[in-house]
Design an enzyme around this catalytic site. Structure first.
Site, PDB file in Angstrom:
ATOM      1  N   ASP A   1      -3.418 -18.458   2.319  1.00 54.77           N
ATOM      2  CA  ASP A   1      -4.720 -19.169   1.180  1.00 54.77           C
ATOM      3  C   ASP A   1      -5.266 -20.095   2.829  1.00 54.77           C
ATOM      4  O   ASP A   1      -6.964 -20.120   2.502  1.00 54.77           O
ATOM      5  CB  ASP A   1      -4.208 -20.037   0.064  1.00 54.77           C
ATOM      6  CG  ASP A   1      -2.973 -20.762   0.230  1.00 54.77           C
ATOM      7  OD1 ASP A   1      -2.250 -20.092   1.932  1.00 54.77           O
ATOM      8  OD2 ASP A   1      -2.299 -21.498  -0.215  1.00 54.77           O
TER       9      ASP A   1
ATOM     10  N   TYR B   1       0.633  -1.449  -0.208  1.00 52.48           N
ATOM     11  CA  TYR B   1       0.253  -0.130   0.497  1.00 52.48           C
ATOM     12  C   TYR B   1       1.034   1.310   0.096  1.00 52.48           C
ATOM     13  O   TYR B   1       0.256   2.075   0.432  1.00 52.48           O
ATOM     14  CB  TYR B   1      -1.388   0.164   0.935  1.00 52.48           C
ATOM     15  CG  TYR B   1      -1.975  -0.872   0.717  1.00 52.48           C
ATOM     16  CD1 TYR B   1      -2.131  -2.433  -0.040  1.00 52.48           C
ATOM     17  CD2 TYR B   1      -3.054  -1.220   2.164  1.00 52.48           C
ATOM     18  CE1 TYR B   1      -3.331  -3.075  -0.156  1.00 52.48           C
ATOM     19  CE2 TYR B   1      -4.062  -1.959   1.883  1.00 52.48           C
ATOM     20  CZ  TYR B   1      -4.189  -2.637   0.699  1.00 52.48           C
ATOM     21  OH  TYR B   1      -4.849  -3.518   0.692  1.00 52.48           O
TER      22      TYR B   1
ATOM     23  N   LYS C   1       2.434 -15.735   3.029  1.00 45.87           N
ATOM     24  CA  LYS C   1       2.555 -15.964   2.395  1.00 45.87           C
ATOM     25  C   LYS C   1       4.346 -16.747   1.832  1.00 45.87           C
ATOM     26  O   LYS C   1       4.692 -16.192   0.622  1.00 45.87           O
ATOM     27  CB  LYS C   1       2.487 -15.296   1.060  1.00 45.87           C
ATOM     28  CG  LYS C   1       1.512 -16.066  -0.729  1.00 45.87           C
ATOM     29  CD  LYS C   1       0.977 -17.381  -0.439  1.00 45.87           C
ATOM     30  CE  LYS C   1       0.480 -18.314  -1.601  1.00 45.87           C
ATOM     31  NZ  LYS C   1       0.310 -19.466  -1.092  1.00 45.87           N
TER      32      LYS C   1
ATOM     33  N   ASP D   1     -11.311  -8.285   7.129  1.00 42.94           N
ATOM     34  CA  ASP D   1     -13.080  -8.240   6.738  1.00 42.94           C
ATOM     35  C   ASP D   1     -13.330  -9.567   6.627  1.00 42.94           C
ATOM     36  O   ASP D   1     -15.061  -9.300   6.875  1.00 42.94           O
ATOM     37  CB  ASP D   1     -12.630  -7.217   5.011  1.00 42.94           C
ATOM     38  CG  ASP D   1     -13.408  -6.222   4.404  1.00 42.94           C
ATOM     39  OD1 ASP D   1     -12.630  -5.561   5.668  1.00 42.94           O
ATOM     40  OD2 ASP D   1     -13.379  -5.728   3.811  1.00 42.94           O
TER      41      ASP D   1
ATOM     42  N   ASP E   1      -5.849  -6.352   5.226  1.00 40.13           N
ATOM     43  CA  ASP E   1      -6.747  -5.928   4.831  1.00 40.13           C
ATOM     44  C   ASP E   1      -7.870  -7.321   5.090  1.00 40.13           C
ATOM     45  O   ASP E   1      -9.408  -7.265   5.186  1.00 40.13           O
ATOM     46  CB  ASP E   1      -6.652  -5.120   3.661  1.00 40.13           C
ATOM     47  CG  ASP E   1      -7.988  -4.059   2.868  1.00 40.13           C
ATOM     48  OD1 ASP E   1      -8.548  -4.291   3.846  1.00 40.13           O
ATOM     49  OD2 ASP E   1      -7.391  -3.524   1.632  1.00 40.13           O
TER      50      ASP E   1
END
Ligand code: ATP
Length: 351
Positions: free
Chosen positions: A218, A134, A185, A246, A242
């Site tokens: 994942d 970001y 990851k 959610d 992020d």
């Protein structure tokens, strides 16, 4: 004496913050934390009226003259591109270096979850808030052609990883949680993964009472749907945080009740409901104020008023249990009715 900047902002932000302030007034009467609420006129109306989003002096005042900020929401269809929201929110995040995005997901009632058998979900997500993809490091080459190349870098620093990991472990100790899970990851992004795993391990060494594990993002997305109650505290980078926060919010009933804190621990703190300004329902009394009131709970905890925080949280749960809910939670109460009920419950509890 804590000084709190209250920024209702735009749309339903104004409606939900009105209820949060109603609750804070009862907190003041019952617990006397001595909070001084300072109301700030920042948002689309001000921008459209004066052409100003936020000034350097205002940033400085918010940073230096206030102990916490309580924000409603920013965003208005009258401001194309929402320049004012970007200036104010990103400005605060970077100027105040709010590197912790803390989002708890607590299941109030199993019937609010889309899962058949959700279990007892109490998940605290610690998302790194100032680095990662970001930061918008990168660029485009041969833009607009079929040879276009777009590079979006993922920035991770030792200091950035260290401080968010430390915040997660300190939180686990303070809140009596037993495990912190690192999410990354590292298989597909080994450079970042190596740094995160090394630093996570180093920080974990200072907190021997806290168990640790590490998951690929994942696998975590799958497991959060399969058995969310297995997880307590998650620490992760900006992008994964992020997405996962959610997902976690949706598992416990959606945007209406979700709260967040943006922190530079010990220095600056901004609390806001997770939802946006929701122009589609603004001004109609449909907005659920629980996310804003849950943000007040986080703020009181941060300011060290744990008794007051617990009391507001209990009143919030009592409203859900008693069916005092807005339409998004399947109820028929309006914004003010929910806020007034919670404030009255909090006040009665002291009688
Ligand atoms: P942003 O980009 O600011 O996050 P958005 O439109 O993506 O804005 P929201 O403004 O949060 O997201 O709204 C998403 C949907 O959820 C809308 O349909 C809105 O009406 C609904 N919604 C959001 N917050 C609430 C709330 N507190 N109570 C009831 N419904 C809400």
């Amino acid at each position: 004496m804590p000084r709190i900047a209250v920024i209702p902002g735009d749309g339903i932000g104004l409606e939900v913050i009105r209820e949060a302030v109603r609750v804070l007034e009862v907190v003041e009467a019952r617990f006397a934390p001595g909070c001084e609420l300072v109301h700030w006129d920042l948002g689309a109306d001000r921008y459209l009226r004066d052409g100003i989003t936020i000034t350097d002096e205002e940033f400085a005042s918010l940073a230096d003259e206030h102990d916490a900020i309580l924000l409603g929401a920013l965003g208005d269809p009258r401001v194309p591109g929402n320049q004012h929201a970007r200036d104010i929110l990103l400005g605060l995040r970077f100027k105040l270096d709010l590197y912790v995005n803390y989002r708890p997901a607590v299941l109030f009632d199993p019937e609010l979850s889309p899962l058949r058998d959700p279990g007892d979900i109490r998940l605290d997500v610690f998302r790194e808030n100032t680095e990662g993809v970001y930061v918008n490091l990168g660029g485009t080459f041969k833009a607009g052609t079929r040879s276009e190349i777009a590079i979006q870098e993922d920035l991770n620093t030792w200091a950035g990883v260290e401080r968010i990991c430390r915040a997660a472990f300190e939180h686990a100790v303070a809140r009596g949680r037993s495990r912190v899970t690192l999410v990354d990851k590292a298989n597909a992004m080994p450079a970042a993964g190596k740094l995160w795993r090394r630093v996570f391990g180093e920080v974990a060494g200072e907190f021997p009472s806290i168990e640790t594990d590490a998951m690929y993002v994942d696998a975590m997305a799958m497991d959060l749907v399969r058995r969310p109650s297995r997880y307590e505290v998650i620490v992760t980078g900006n992008l994964f945080g992020d997405i996962l926060s959610d997902l976690a919010a949706e598992l416990v009933g959606g945007l209406g009740t979700a709260a967040s804190a943006n922190l530079h621990p010990g220095r600056h703190a901004l609390f806001e409901p997770v939802h946006g300004s929701a122009p589609d329902i603004a001004g109609q009394g449909l907005a659920n104020p629980m996310g804003a009131i849950a943000s007040v709970v986080l703020m009181l905890e941060y300011l060290g008023h744990d008794d007051a925080a617990r009391a507001v949280d209990d009143a919030l749960h009592a409203a859900v249990d008693s069916g005092v809910r807005t339409a998004d939670m399947g109820g028929s109460a309006n914004t003010e009715e929910v806020g007034t009920w919670i404030a009255a419950r909090l006040s009665d509890a002291s009688a």
